[in-house]
Design an enzyme around this catalytic site. Structure first.
Site, short mmCIF file in Angstrom:
data_model
loop_
_atom_site.label_atom_id
_atom_site.label_comp_id
_atom_site.label_asym_id
_atom_site.label_seq_id
_atom_site.Cartn_x
_atom_site.Cartn_y
_atom_site.Cartn_z
N GLY A 69 0.83 -1.19 0.00
CA GLY A 69 0.00 0.00 0.00
C GLY A 69 0.86 1.24 0.00
O GLY A 69 1.41 1.61 -1.02
N PHE A 70 0.94 1.88 1.16
CA PHE A 70 1.72 3.11 1.32
C PHE A 70 1.28 4.17 0.31
O PHE A 70 2.09 4.76 -0.38
CB PHE A 70 3.23 2.85 1.19
CG PHE A 70 3.77 1.87 2.19
CD1 PHE A 70 4.02 2.27 3.49
CD2 PHE A 70 4.00 0.57 1.81
CE1 PHE A 70 4.52 1.36 4.42
CE2 PHE A 70 4.50 -0.35 2.73
CZ PHE A 70 4.76 0.05 4.04
N HIS A 71 -0.04 4.40 0.24
CA HIS A 71 -0.55 5.42 -0.67
C HIS A 71 -1.96 5.83 -0.29
O HIS A 71 -2.60 5.18 0.55
CB HIS A 71 -0.52 4.93 -2.12
CG HIS A 71 -1.46 3.80 -2.40
ND1 HIS A 71 -1.11 2.50 -2.25
CD2 HIS A 71 -2.75 3.81 -2.84
CE1 HIS A 71 -2.13 1.72 -2.57
NE2 HIS A 71 -3.14 2.50 -2.93
N SER A 72 -2.41 6.88 -0.93
CA SER A 72 -3.78 7.34 -0.86
C SER A 72 -4.24 7.58 -2.29
O SER A 72 -3.43 7.59 -3.21
CB SER A 72 -3.87 8.63 -0.05
OG SER A 72 -5.19 9.12 -0.04
#
Length: 138
Positions: A47-50
């Site tokens: 992930g590590f996102h928006s």
């Protein structure tokens, strides 16, 4: 926080369990993309996102996975381990997936096709954008 748990209906009979998922009924948006994540090695975080506009529902159809969702103001860790439940994540929510069980299969339903420009992968940039976004939402 622009997240919520969705409980899907379940039909049980002598043939097993069936969970229907329908856009704009059990899913609050039109589904344009479906993908799943599996065979994630132990101690790997993803992930590590928006997303700027994208909406998603995450369903762990097998095994378990933990999801960290956060804004500049709050954060939650959510365990997904029931294929009858989905986690809705709206725009401008940072997410990380971790502690995948060996048999985990994470199904993702998305409101848009893949667009690299919709991703925010730098947390500092996300935080600044999210503060502005959340001010406008209030």
């Amino acid at each position: 926080m622009n997240i919520k748990m969705i409980e899907f209906p379940k039909h049980i009979d002598k043939y097993g369990n069936l969970v229907p998922i329908e856009e704009k009924d059990t899913i609050p948006f039109k589904i344009k993309r479906v993908y799943y994540i599996y065979d994630v090695e132990q101690n790997v975080r993803r992930g590590f996102h928006s997303h700027i506009e994208l909406e998603q529902v995450l369903i762990c159809v097998s095994g378990s996975v933990k999801i960290l969702v956060k804004t500049p103001y709050e954060e939650k860790n959510i365990l997904l381990n029931n294929p009858q439940e989905g986690l809705y994540i709206g725009p401008m929510i940072w997410r990380e997936m971790y502690e995948f069980s060996e048999d985990a299969v994470l199904l993702v339903l998305a409101s848009e096709h893949y667009k690299v420009e919709d991703y925010i992968r730098d947390y500092d940039k996300y935080e600044k954008m999210a503060i502005d976004y959340l001010k406008e939402e209030k």
